[in-house]
Design a protein around this motif. Structure first.
Motif, PDB file in Angstrom:
ATOM      1  N   VAL A  23       0.787  -1.289  -0.034  1.00 43.72           N
ATOM      2  CA  VAL A  23      -0.069  -0.024   0.050  1.00 43.72           C
ATOM      3  C   VAL A  23       0.884   1.424  -0.157  1.00 43.72           C
ATOM      4  O   VAL A  23       1.747   1.310   0.818  1.00 43.72           O
ATOM      5  CB  VAL A  23      -0.891  -0.014   1.242  1.00 43.72           C
ATOM      6  CG1 VAL A  23      -1.610   1.297   1.239  1.00 43.72           C
ATOM      7  CG2 VAL A  23      -1.950  -1.152   1.107  1.00 43.72           C
ATOM      8  N   PHE A  24       0.689   2.048  -0.917  1.00 38.62           N
ATOM      9  CA  PHE A  24       1.473   3.412  -0.971  1.00 38.62           C
ATOM     10  C   PHE A  24       0.403   4.743  -0.902  1.00 38.62           C
ATOM     11  O   PHE A  24      -0.476   4.569  -1.748  1.00 38.62           O
ATOM     12  CB  PHE A  24       2.201   3.229  -2.480  1.00 38.62           C
ATOM     13  CG  PHE A  24       3.275   4.018  -2.665  1.00 38.62           C
ATOM     14  CD1 PHE A  24       4.614   3.834  -1.960  1.00 38.62           C
ATOM     15  CD2 PHE A  24       3.350   5.261  -3.585  1.00 38.62           C
ATOM     16  CE1 PHE A  24       5.585   4.581  -2.019  1.00 38.62           C
ATOM     17  CE2 PHE A  24       4.318   5.954  -3.753  1.00 38.62           C
ATOM     18  CZ  PHE A  24       5.677   5.571  -3.070  1.00 38.62           C
ATOM     19  N   GLN A  25       0.552   5.391   0.030  1.00 37.78           N
ATOM     20  CA  GLN A  25      -0.303   6.312   0.487  1.00 37.78           C
ATOM     21  C   GLN A  25       0.269   7.820   0.285  1.00 37.78           C
ATOM     22  O   GLN A  25       1.866   7.831   0.567  1.00 37.78           O
ATOM     23  CB  GLN A  25      -0.595   6.378   1.846  1.00 37.78           C
ATOM     24  CG  GLN A  25      -1.780   5.171   2.147  1.00 37.78           C
ATOM     25  CD  GLN A  25      -1.790   5.451   3.639  1.00 37.78           C
ATOM     26  OE1 GLN A  25      -0.854   5.041   4.411  1.00 37.78           O
ATOM     27  NE2 GLN A  25      -2.914   5.238   4.083  1.00 37.78           N
ATOM     28  N   LEU A  26      -0.255   8.519  -0.743  1.00 44.48           N
ATOM     29  CA  LEU A  26       0.514   9.922  -1.061  1.00 44.48           C
ATOM     30  C   LEU A  26      -0.562  10.997  -0.737  1.00 44.48           C
ATOM     31  O   LEU A  26      -1.770  11.050  -1.094  1.00 44.48           O
ATOM     32  CB  LEU A  26       0.838   9.903  -2.715  1.00 44.48           C
ATOM     33  CG  LEU A  26       1.467   8.538  -2.893  1.00 44.48           C
ATOM     34  CD1 LEU A  26       0.948   7.763  -4.374  1.00 44.48           C
ATOM     35  CD2 LEU A  26       2.935   9.019  -3.256  1.00 44.48           C
ATOM     36  N   TRP A  27       0.198  12.367  -0.303  1.00 46.25           N
ATOM     37  CA  TRP A  27      -0.736  13.415  -0.306  1.00 46.25           C
ATOM     38  C   TRP A  27       0.449  14.583  -0.091  1.00 46.25           C
ATOM     39  O   TRP A  27       1.528  14.294   0.383  1.00 46.25           O
ATOM     40  CB  TRP A  27      -1.726  13.456   1.019  1.00 46.25           C
ATOM     41  CG  TRP A  27      -1.303  13.410   2.192  1.00 46.25           C
ATOM     42  CD1 TRP A  27      -0.778  14.344   3.150  1.00 46.25           C
ATOM     43  CD2 TRP A  27      -1.131  12.285   3.106  1.00 46.25           C
ATOM     44  NE1 TRP A  27      -0.341  14.066   4.537  1.00 46.25           N
ATOM     45  CE2 TRP A  27      -0.577  12.533   4.205  1.00 46.25           C
ATOM     46  CE3 TRP A  27      -1.115  10.835   2.886  1.00 46.25           C
ATOM     47  CZ2 TRP A  27      -0.262  11.609   5.523  1.00 46.25           C
ATOM     48  CZ3 TRP A  27      -0.932   9.959   3.889  1.00 46.25           C
ATOM     49  CH2 TRP A  27      -0.368  10.364   5.258  1.00 46.25           C
ATOM     50  N   GLY A  38      -7.174  16.589   4.097  1.00 47.81           N
ATOM     51  CA  GLY A  38      -8.179  15.551   4.113  1.00 47.81           C
ATOM     52  C   GLY A  38      -8.510  14.535   3.283  1.00 47.81           C
ATOM     53  O   GLY A  38      -9.301  13.611   3.093  1.00 47.81           O
ATOM     54  N   ARG A  39      -7.491  14.536   1.953  1.00 47.96           N
ATOM     55  CA  ARG A  39      -7.508  13.563   0.817  1.00 47.96           C
ATOM     56  C   ARG A  39      -6.092  13.184   0.651  1.00 47.96           C
ATOM     57  O   ARG A  39      -5.405  13.522   1.064  1.00 47.96           O
ATOM     58  CB  ARG A  39      -7.976  14.470  -0.416  1.00 47.96           C
ATOM     59  CG  ARG A  39      -9.266  15.253  -0.401  1.00 47.96           C
ATOM     60  CD  ARG A  39     -10.359  14.556  -0.436  1.00 47.96           C
ATOM     61  NE  ARG A  39     -10.827  13.414  -1.347  1.00 47.96           N
ATOM     62  CZ  ARG A  39     -11.455  12.305  -1.166  1.00 47.96           C
ATOM     63  NH1 ARG A  39     -12.377  12.429  -0.274  1.00 47.96           N
ATOM     64  NH2 ARG A  39     -11.821  11.330  -2.120  1.00 47.96           N
ATOM     65  N   MET A  40      -6.047  11.824   0.156  1.00 47.22           N
ATOM     66  CA  MET A  40      -4.976  11.314  -0.410  1.00 47.22           C
ATOM     67  C   MET A  40      -5.037  10.300  -1.510  1.00 47.22           C
ATOM     68  O   MET A  40      -6.248   9.825  -1.759  1.00 47.22           O
ATOM     69  CB  MET A  40      -4.366  10.269   1.001  1.00 47.22           C
ATOM     70  CG  MET A  40      -5.325   9.097   1.203  1.00 47.22           C
ATOM     71  SD  MET A  40      -4.558   8.313   2.496  1.00 47.22           S
ATOM     72  CE  MET A  40      -5.520   7.032   2.749  1.00 47.22           C
ATOM     73  N   LEU A  41      -3.883   9.971  -2.168  1.00 41.94           N
ATOM     74  CA  LEU A  41      -4.235   9.038  -3.225  1.00 41.94           C
ATOM     75  C   LEU A  41      -3.449   7.563  -2.617  1.00 41.94           C
ATOM     76  O   LEU A  41      -2.553   7.670  -1.729  1.00 41.94           O
ATOM     77  CB  LEU A  41      -3.070   9.254  -4.376  1.00 41.94           C
ATOM     78  CG  LEU A  41      -3.709  10.715  -5.184  1.00 41.94           C
ATOM     79  CD1 LEU A  41      -2.460  10.862  -6.208  1.00 41.94           C
ATOM     80  CD2 LEU A  41      -4.881  10.306  -5.891  1.00 41.94           C
ATOM     81  N   MET A  42      -4.062   6.665  -3.115  1.00 41.85           N
ATOM     82  CA  MET A  42      -3.770   5.204  -2.579  1.00 41.85           C
ATOM     83  C   MET A  42      -3.453   4.297  -3.733  1.00 41.85           C
ATOM     84  O   MET A  42      -4.173   4.122  -4.724  1.00 41.85           O
ATOM     85  CB  MET A  42      -4.585   4.668  -1.430  1.00 41.85           C
ATOM     86  CG  MET A  42      -4.374   3.365  -0.891  1.00 41.85           C
ATOM     87  SD  MET A  42      -5.099   2.547   0.345  1.00 41.85           S
ATOM     88  CE  MET A  42      -4.965   3.605   1.662  1.00 41.85           C
TER      89      MET A  42
END
Length: 134
Positions: free
Chosen positions: A32-36, A94-98
């Motif tokens: 899992v790769f979370q980005l913001w 409050g948002r992120m790409l996953m």
């Protein structure tokens, strides 16, 4: 097998320790790769690639200046990344790409701190309050 759960503030924190090839390998192996809050242009380019391609209809003018002048509009189709750099940079608070390993799409998700979620906010203590008390 062994799965490592790593956290990084960005590629710049990894670049101090590892080569670009090792960093790429770490990113490729992430489940899992979370980005913001992404501002790194290289990472933006990679996210754009990971997001996949979509077809976009483009309307363009055409004209000829011969004996009989003509003007017309043509419609063509062009492939472009789903997420453009301006879309990626607009992922705000409050948002992120996953990116999930094995999943063909990226997700644009809501990012909510645990201390705003019931029942966790009543069962766990907010670390900001703990450090204020210390």
């Amino acid at each position: 097998g062994l799965q490592i759960w790593g956290f990084s503030q960005g590629r710049h924190s990894l670049e101090r320790r590892w080569s670009p090839d090792v960093i790429k390998e770490l990113e490729d192996q992430c489940g899992v790769f979370q980005l913001w809050g992404v501002e790194d242009t290289g990472l933006i380019r990679d996210i754009s690639t990971w997001s996949g391609m979509q077809a976009v209809a483009m309307r363009g003018p055409s004209h000829s200046a011969g004996v009989v002048q003509q003007a017309s509009y043509g419609l063509s189709e062009k492939a472009r990344p789903v997420l453009q750099s301006e879309d990626i940079r607009a992922i705000g608070d409050g948002r992120m790409l996953m990116k999930v390993s094995g999943c063909p799409h990226m997700f644009n998700m809501q990012r909510t701190p645990w201390y705003l979620i019931e029942p966790w906010k009543s069962q766990l203590r907010d670390p900001r309050q703990i450090f204020k008390e210390a």
